[in-house]
Design a protein around this motif. Structure first.
Motif, PDB file in Angstrom:
ATOM      1  N   GLY A 209     -47.786 -21.805  -0.048  1.00  0.00           N
ATOM      2  CA  GLY A 209     -47.027 -22.044   1.051  1.00  0.00           C
ATOM      3  C   GLY A 209     -47.538 -23.340   1.889  1.00  0.00           C
ATOM      4  O   GLY A 209     -47.162 -23.455   3.011  1.00  0.00           O
ATOM      5  N   LEU A 210     -48.205 -24.185   1.190  1.00  0.00           N
ATOM      6  CA  LEU A 210     -48.839 -25.411   1.861  1.00  0.00           C
ATOM      7  C   LEU A 210     -47.744 -26.499   1.697  1.00  0.00           C
ATOM      8  O   LEU A 210     -46.597 -26.579   1.141  1.00  0.00           O
ATOM      9  CB  LEU A 210     -50.119 -26.055   1.250  1.00  0.00           C
ATOM     10  CG  LEU A 210     -51.186 -24.884   1.413  1.00  0.00           C
ATOM     11  CD1 LEU A 210     -52.223 -25.494   0.670  1.00  0.00           C
ATOM     12  CD2 LEU A 210     -51.685 -24.630   2.794  1.00  0.00           C
ATOM     13  N   ASN A 211     -47.829 -27.559   2.614  1.00  0.00           N
ATOM     14  CA  ASN A 211     -46.778 -28.703   3.019  1.00  0.00           C
ATOM     15  C   ASN A 211     -46.999 -29.823   2.266  1.00  0.00           C
ATOM     16  O   ASN A 211     -48.148 -30.638   2.971  1.00  0.00           O
ATOM     17  CB  ASN A 211     -46.742 -28.744   4.387  1.00  0.00           C
ATOM     18  CG  ASN A 211     -45.570 -29.527   4.798  1.00  0.00           C
ATOM     19  OD1 ASN A 211     -45.044 -30.157   4.069  1.00  0.00           O
ATOM     20  ND2 ASN A 211     -45.121 -29.655   5.996  1.00  0.00           N
ATOM     21  N   PHE A 212     -46.730 -30.152   1.142  1.00  0.00           N
ATOM     22  CA  PHE A 212     -46.955 -31.267   0.226  1.00  0.00           C
ATOM     23  C   PHE A 212     -46.128 -32.439   1.035  1.00  0.00           C
ATOM     24  O   PHE A 212     -44.762 -32.455   0.806  1.00  0.00           O
ATOM     25  CB  PHE A 212     -46.596 -31.119  -1.294  1.00  0.00           C
ATOM     26  CG  PHE A 212     -46.827 -32.572  -1.923  1.00  0.00           C
ATOM     27  CD1 PHE A 212     -48.134 -33.214  -2.061  1.00  0.00           C
ATOM     28  CD2 PHE A 212     -45.713 -33.204  -2.339  1.00  0.00           C
ATOM     29  CE1 PHE A 212     -48.012 -34.145  -3.018  1.00  0.00           C
ATOM     30  CE2 PHE A 212     -45.678 -34.295  -3.274  1.00  0.00           C
ATOM     31  CZ  PHE A 212     -46.893 -34.873  -3.402  1.00  0.00           C
ATOM     32  N   ALA A 213     -46.688 -33.673   1.380  1.00  0.00           N
ATOM     33  CA  ALA A 213     -45.891 -34.674   1.802  1.00  0.00           C
ATOM     34  C   ALA A 213     -45.609 -35.815   0.903  1.00  0.00           C
ATOM     35  O   ALA A 213     -44.690 -36.516   1.039  1.00  0.00           O
ATOM     36  CB  ALA A 213     -46.585 -35.237   2.996  1.00  0.00           C
ATOM     37  N   GLY A 214     -46.454 -36.098   0.052  1.00  0.00           N
ATOM     38  CA  GLY A 214     -46.327 -37.027  -1.175  1.00  0.00           C
ATOM     39  C   GLY A 214     -47.755 -37.390  -1.841  1.00  0.00           C
ATOM     40  O   GLY A 214     -48.679 -36.953  -1.446  1.00  0.00           O
ATOM     41  N   ALA A 215     -47.545 -38.283  -2.706  1.00  0.00           N
ATOM     42  CA  ALA A 215     -48.567 -38.484  -3.577  1.00  0.00           C
ATOM     43  C   ALA A 215     -49.001 -40.137  -3.571  1.00  0.00           C
ATOM     44  O   ALA A 215     -48.099 -40.799  -3.347  1.00  0.00           O
ATOM     45  CB  ALA A 215     -48.527 -38.174  -4.943  1.00  0.00           C
ATOM     46  N   VAL A 216     -50.203 -40.556  -3.480  1.00  0.00           N
ATOM     47  CA  VAL A 216     -50.764 -42.121  -3.425  1.00  0.00           C
ATOM     48  C   VAL A 216     -50.106 -42.565  -4.430  1.00  0.00           C
ATOM     49  O   VAL A 216     -49.570 -43.943  -4.513  1.00  0.00           O
ATOM     50  CB  VAL A 216     -52.081 -42.050  -3.079  1.00  0.00           C
ATOM     51  CG1 VAL A 216     -52.423 -43.628  -3.284  1.00  0.00           C
ATOM     52  CG2 VAL A 216     -52.523 -41.520  -1.765  1.00  0.00           C
ATOM     53  N   THR A 217     -50.175 -42.120  -5.859  1.00  0.00           N
ATOM     54  CA  THR A 217     -49.837 -42.987  -7.058  1.00  0.00           C
ATOM     55  C   THR A 217     -49.248 -42.202  -7.973  1.00  0.00           C
ATOM     56  O   THR A 217     -49.248 -41.069  -8.092  1.00  0.00           O
ATOM     57  CB  THR A 217     -51.352 -43.426  -7.794  1.00  0.00           C
ATOM     58  OG1 THR A 217     -50.953 -44.165  -8.820  1.00  0.00           O
ATOM     59  CG2 THR A 217     -52.211 -42.124  -8.067  1.00  0.00           C
ATOM     60  N   LEU A 218     -48.149 -42.951  -8.476  1.00  0.00           N
ATOM     61  CA  LEU A 218     -47.243 -42.167  -9.384  1.00  0.00           C
ATOM     62  C   LEU A 218     -47.761 -42.108 -10.807  1.00  0.00           C
ATOM     63  O   LEU A 218     -47.589 -41.302 -11.688  1.00  0.00           O
ATOM     64  CB  LEU A 218     -45.805 -43.102  -9.770  1.00  0.00           C
ATOM     65  CG  LEU A 218     -45.139 -43.042  -8.287  1.00  0.00           C
ATOM     66  CD1 LEU A 218     -43.715 -43.764  -8.355  1.00  0.00           C
ATOM     67  CD2 LEU A 218     -44.932 -41.603  -7.509  1.00  0.00           C
ATOM     68  N   ASP A 219     -48.832 -42.906 -11.189  1.00  0.00           N
ATOM     69  CA  ASP A 219     -49.418 -43.113 -12.555  1.00  0.00           C
ATOM     70  C   ASP A 219     -50.854 -43.192 -12.449  1.00  0.00           C
ATOM     71  O   ASP A 219     -51.487 -43.802 -11.676  1.00  0.00           O
ATOM     72  CB  ASP A 219     -49.008 -44.483 -13.191  1.00  0.00           C
ATOM     73  CG  ASP A 219     -49.639 -44.805 -14.503  1.00  0.00           C
ATOM     74  OD1 ASP A 219     -50.354 -43.887 -14.768  1.00  0.00           O
ATOM     75  OD2 ASP A 219     -49.061 -45.625 -15.026  1.00  0.00           O
ATOM     76  N   VAL A 220     -51.496 -42.164 -12.774  1.00  0.00           N
ATOM     77  CA  VAL A 220     -52.758 -41.729 -12.890  1.00  0.00           C
ATOM     78  C   VAL A 220     -53.705 -42.723 -13.303  1.00  0.00           C
ATOM     79  O   VAL A 220     -54.946 -42.831 -13.028  1.00  0.00           O
ATOM     80  CB  VAL A 220     -53.250 -40.424 -13.602  1.00  0.00           C
ATOM     81  CG1 VAL A 220     -52.500 -39.254 -12.536  1.00  0.00           C
ATOM     82  CG2 VAL A 220     -53.018 -40.289 -14.924  1.00  0.00           C
ATOM     83  N   SER A 221     -53.218 -43.781 -14.223  1.00  0.00           N
ATOM     84  CA  SER A 221     -54.156 -44.708 -14.749  1.00  0.00           C
ATOM     85  C   SER A 221     -54.078 -45.990 -14.033  1.00  0.00           C
ATOM     86  O   SER A 221     -54.840 -46.974 -14.284  1.00  0.00           O
ATOM     87  CB  SER A 221     -53.493 -45.184 -16.211  1.00  0.00           C
ATOM     88  OG  SER A 221     -52.074 -45.423 -16.219  1.00  0.00           O
ATOM     89  N   ARG A 222     -53.209 -46.291 -12.819  1.00  0.00           N
ATOM     90  CA  ARG A 222     -53.331 -47.300 -12.052  1.00  0.00           C
ATOM     91  C   ARG A 222     -53.020 -47.172 -10.840  1.00  0.00           C
ATOM     92  O   ARG A 222     -52.705 -46.189 -10.440  1.00  0.00           O
ATOM     93  CB  ARG A 222     -52.119 -48.529 -12.534  1.00  0.00           C
ATOM     94  CG  ARG A 222     -50.859 -47.852 -12.209  1.00  0.00           C
ATOM     95  CD  ARG A 222     -49.780 -48.625 -12.772  1.00  0.00           C
ATOM     96  NE  ARG A 222     -49.860 -48.939 -14.268  1.00  0.00           N
ATOM     97  CZ  ARG A 222     -48.687 -49.648 -14.902  1.00  0.00           C
ATOM     98  NH1 ARG A 222     -47.821 -50.583 -14.335  1.00  0.00           N
ATOM     99  NH2 ARG A 222     -48.760 -49.649 -16.136  1.00  0.00           N
ATOM    100  N   LEU A 223     -53.761 -48.096  -9.996  1.00  0.00           N
ATOM    101  CA  LEU A 223     -53.552 -47.933  -8.327  1.00  0.00           C
ATOM    102  C   LEU A 223     -52.125 -48.455  -8.035  1.00  0.00           C
ATOM    103  O   LEU A 223     -51.706 -49.397  -8.491  1.00  0.00           O
ATOM    104  CB  LEU A 223     -54.609 -48.887  -7.781  1.00  0.00           C
ATOM    105  CG  LEU A 223     -56.057 -48.280  -7.984  1.00  0.00           C
ATOM    106  CD1 LEU A 223     -57.084 -49.305  -7.612  1.00  0.00           C
ATOM    107  CD2 LEU A 223     -56.521 -47.081  -7.297  1.00  0.00           C
TER     108      LEU A 223
END
Length: 299
Positions: A209-223
């Motif tokens: 039940g933690l609150n995820f707000a978003g991820a920094v990168t959509l592709d793990v192979s690039r910034l």
């Protein structure tokens, strides 16, 4: 004296030869990644197992981008059982595993009966059918996997089937007890939004039940690019994110840029438990380490 020494040396040589023969005759069991290896190792009996339990991917390697070496191919060809999560995670294994002999078993844990499946979050879907395959981060899934692993090991080595079932039940009890402790530990943090460097934690944050707000990168192979940096800063402000988690296998080069000018806390999460030593409690330690990281960063 010379005769005694000769007898002693012959005895030592006999013991060494017996040990080598024993190691050579142990059935080989291969796990793809550390979390799977952790479960298999515990259920197989640890260092005293009658099986040779080996991890295919070295710690530090990403299952998204691994390339098999000739020695890896030989390992797979010699394995009696291969445990993997699923094609969407270890995609590089699809063709090699299809070429294994009919006598070898490939256990796809994502297909075990009772697994709780989650679609990839909307912004991370490759298509309408994309699944989040970080299944092991939900302890309920780890329990299902443990039973599937014990059954497969028992079929591969019937002489020790009862041991594998008993080891699995002990592991499941430990997972259940740890799960209850973590629920209590993280309950006060459910309202605090967090960001991650790579969206790997849906099975964990949904379960607790933690609150995820978003991820920094959509592709793990690039910034992420400048536009995405702006989007992340906007999410930090709009959702009042308390913490940003990075992962050890990804470059931290731009984390400073992302958080500049904000009061967000920085933490670290590792969904593969790469730095953890392998023992019968490695999976339990992975869960506890993750829970402690969330608590420290979200407090």
């Amino acid at each position: 004296m010379f005769r005694i020494l000769t007898i002693f040396l012959l005895l030592c040589l006999g013991v060494l030869t017996a040990c080598q023969q024993d190691a050579a005759t142990k059935p080989l069991v291969v796990s793809t990644i550390k979390p799977v290896q952790a479960l298999v190792y515990a259920i197989a009996g640890g260092k005293d197992s009658p099986l040779e339990v080996t991890q295919l991917l070295p710690d530090g390697a990403s299952p998204h981008h691994y390339a098999l070496k000739p020695s890896d191919m030989r390992m797979l060809e010699n394995a009696k059982v291969v445990f993997r999560i699923g094609s969407g995670l270890e995609t590089f294994l699809d063709k090699p595993l299809a070429n294994l002999s009919a006598q070898q078993r490939v256990i796809t844990l994502a297909e075990a009966t009772g697994i709780q499946h989650l679609h990839a979050r909307a912004e991370h879907k490759h298509d309408d059918h994309s699944e989040d395959l970080h299944l092991w981060l939900n302890p309920d899934n780890a329990i299902v996997m443990s039973r599937a692993i014990a059954a497969a090991l028992g079929e591969a080595d019937p002489a020790h089937k009862a041991d594998y079932l008993a080891n699995a039940e002990q592991l499941i009890q430990n997972i259940s007890a740890t799960d209850a402790q973590i629920r209590q530990q993280l309950a006060p943090l459910s309202g605090k939004p967090y960001l991650s460097f790579h969206d790997a934690w849906q099975h964990f944050d949904t379960h607790y039940g933690l609150n995820f707000a978003g991820a920094v990168t959509l592709d793990v192979s690039r910034l992420p690019g400048a536009r995405h940096v702006q989007d992340i800063r906007h999410i930090i402000e709009e959702k009042q994110a308390v913490c940003l988690f990075r992962e050890p296998q990804f470059s931290p080069a731009m984390v400073k840029t992302l958080v500049e000018g904000s009061n967000i806390q920085l933490g670290e999460l590792d969904p593969l438990g790469m730095s953890l030593p392998l023992d019968k409690n490695t999976y339990i330690t992975l869960l506890k380490t993750a829970a402690d990281s969330f608590q420290q960063c979200l407090h």
